[in-house]
Write a protein that holds these residues in place. Structure first.
Motif: not given
Length: 529
Positions: A360-372
């Motif tokens: 999966a490539e995740v683009v523009n995911m908010q940093a704290d959401v990406k951490a979760m």
């Protein structure tokens, strides 16, 4: 346990056992009491066991598991497996083998593995082969790089949860080369096939909004992974119909209708796009993708782009456009949207389904959401290392001038050209059959033809409690050994009947399959007309 075993404990020690040898110096009376005591205790244990009720039953298990279905491996496939067992035991059938055209399992259908992929996998699995002169140097170079990226230099070690760092970097380079757009390797997460990656992203959306159930828009027809996963996660399925009259294209009017109705009972949070299409085999135009992106922006939807068939394009007038590239080229505000795109080692020209590699490539995911997101992935430790290695070879294939380049290109081209030929064979055959219509298979690995059913066949299906297309598919299986998936398992416009078949059987076998299919259909119409 038999009644004789309950009455005599000596059975457990042999019939020749005597009272004295079994009980030492005890008297016959004492022994008798001991025997009665032992038998009574054993009988009480059996009664206690017989009254035990299982702790798990259908009333107290996860209700979401009970409602989820996965048509690709549903009742027809179970019956196909039973028929295979019957054939093995010598049962007489009108056919000699079962052709499982229900699933995109390339190698099971006779496709040969790509040599370079298997060479690298062999080397990383058994590093002593690095001294073998029969392996080309570029395969050894790939293997050494992968082993250096593993703890202890072994593919048997755990990796970072998002995957081996060097492979994530190679995936990013692959995407950059494909799109001409920078890709941050830290946005790459490797999983056990695209299915695993998709479910990990879907889990982020399991959150009621204003006391309403979260919803996900999915195409109808759809790949049953989505309907099954949404049922499992207790999320609302928001279906939007693809337009069969326009080569399974997508209209904004239909998206608007779908989301408007869905807002009455849920909060739509994401939209799934499968391109090239499964089960429908279409390839979206760039203009269509732009329309979808604008719609998703307006409705504040995360885009989930299932792009696992990006190598499988057969129509000379069609071209694969990644959602990331189109979204980026559209500029602001669209290039700021949240997007997750998925790719797999299972499809394309490689067909390594069982190795379970995907990203999966995740683009523009908010940093704290990406951490979760990354935290949630750690619970599964890591995906299979051989699947990761397979994915690496796909995104980092032999380059021009390297020893394996020519053979690799030859094998890749032969697979894709053969699939292109078979795609045409399948569509042409179905379009020649009475009551059938089949859109061209522009990409992917499937055809999804529509067919008309006589009224008597519909009545017979209802009498058996089956959907009419499932009834047709069961008769096809029992008569020919051909296993397909009814359209009702994917979703379809009410009043229409379809099925999905792969184009994967090798050319000669596919010719036989289509010929038998045609004969069956003629007989079916005669039987029920």
């Amino acid at each position: 346990m038999s009644s004789s075993r309950l009455l005599s404990p000596f059975h457990r020690y042999g019939k020749s056992a005597s009272f004295r040898s079994f009980h030492g110096q005890k008297s016959a009376v004492s022994v008798g009491r001991s025997v009665r005591s032992l038998v009574g205790k054993e009988n009480r244990n059996i009664r206690a066991m017989s009254s035990h009720q299982p702790f798990l039953n259908l009333d107290n298990i996860n209700p979401n598991v009970k409602v989820m279905e996965y048509a690709v491996r549903g009742p027809l496939v179970i019956r196909a497996g039973e028929i295979e067992k019957e054939l093995e035991k010598g049962a007489k059938k009108p056919f000699n083998e079962v052709i499982k055209a229900n699933i995109g399992d390339c190698h099971a259908m006779g496709q040969q593995p790509i040599t370079f992929i298997r060479q690298v996998l062999a080397l990383v699995s058994y590093p002593k082969l690095l001294d073998d002169k029969n392996f080309p140097e570029d395969a050894k170079e790939r293997a050494r790089t992968l082993l250096e990226g593993c703890r202890g230099g072994s593919m048997g070690s755990y990796t970072d949860s998002p995957g081996i760092e060097v492979i994530r970097k190679h995936v990013a380079q692959y995407i950059e080369k494909r799109d001409g757009i920078p890709c941050d390797w830290q946005n790459i997460v490797i999983g056990g096939g695209a299915s695993d990656c998709i479910k990990n992203v879907l889990k982020l959306l399991i959150c009621p909004i204003n006391a309403k159930q979260p919803g996900v828009m999915i195409p109808i027809p759809q790949y049953p992974l989505y309907s099954a996963s949404l049922a499992e996660f207790n999320m609302a399925q928001v279906g939007y119909y693809l337009d069969e009259s326009k080569h399974w294209g997508l209209t904004v009017d239909e998206l608007e209708r779908s989301v408007s109705e869905a807002k009455k009972y849920c909060v739509p949070r994401a939209i799934v796009i499968i391109n090239p299409g499964n089960p429908t085999g279409q390839v979206l135009t760039k203009q269509n993708i732009e329309q979808i992106i604008k719609f998703a922006y307006k409705e504040k939807l995360v885009i989930l782009a299932d792009e696992v068939y990006q190598h499988n394009i057969y129509d000379p007038n069609s071209k694969f456009h990644s959602f990331k590239k189109v979204m980026t080229e559209m500029g602001e505000p669209y290039n700021k949207m949240e997007l997750a795109s998925f790719m797999s080692a299972s499809k394309g020209f490689m067909g390594e389904c069982g190795l379970r590699g995907g990203y999966a490539e995740v683009v523009n995911m908010q940093a704290d959401v990406k951490a979760m997101y990354l935290k949630a992935i750690t619970a599964m430790l890591c995906s299979t290392t051989l699947g990761q290695a397979c994915l690496d070879v796909i995104v980092n294939p032999p380059r021009e001038g390297e020893p394996s380049y020519q053979q690799f290109v030859k094998e890749k081209t032969e697979v894709l050209e053969s699939l292109k030929l078979r795609a045409k064979m399948v569509a042409d055959t179905f379009n020649s059959m009475e009551g059938f219509s089949c859109n061209p298979v522009q990409g992917a690995m499937y055809a999804f033809p529509q067919f008309k059913l006589p009224a008597k066949a519909v009545e017979a299906a209802r009498a058996k409690g089956q959907a009419p297309d499932a009834f047709y598919a069961f008769e096809l299986l029992e008569s020919t050994g051909i296993c397909v998936v009814p359209g009702s398992g994917f979703g379809q416009q009410p009043g229409t009947y379809h099925f999905r078949t792969t184009i994967l059987p090798q050319t000669d076998k596919l010719k036989d399959m289509l010929n038998n299919f045609s004969k069956f259909h003629a007989g079916f119409l005669k039987k029920y007309s």
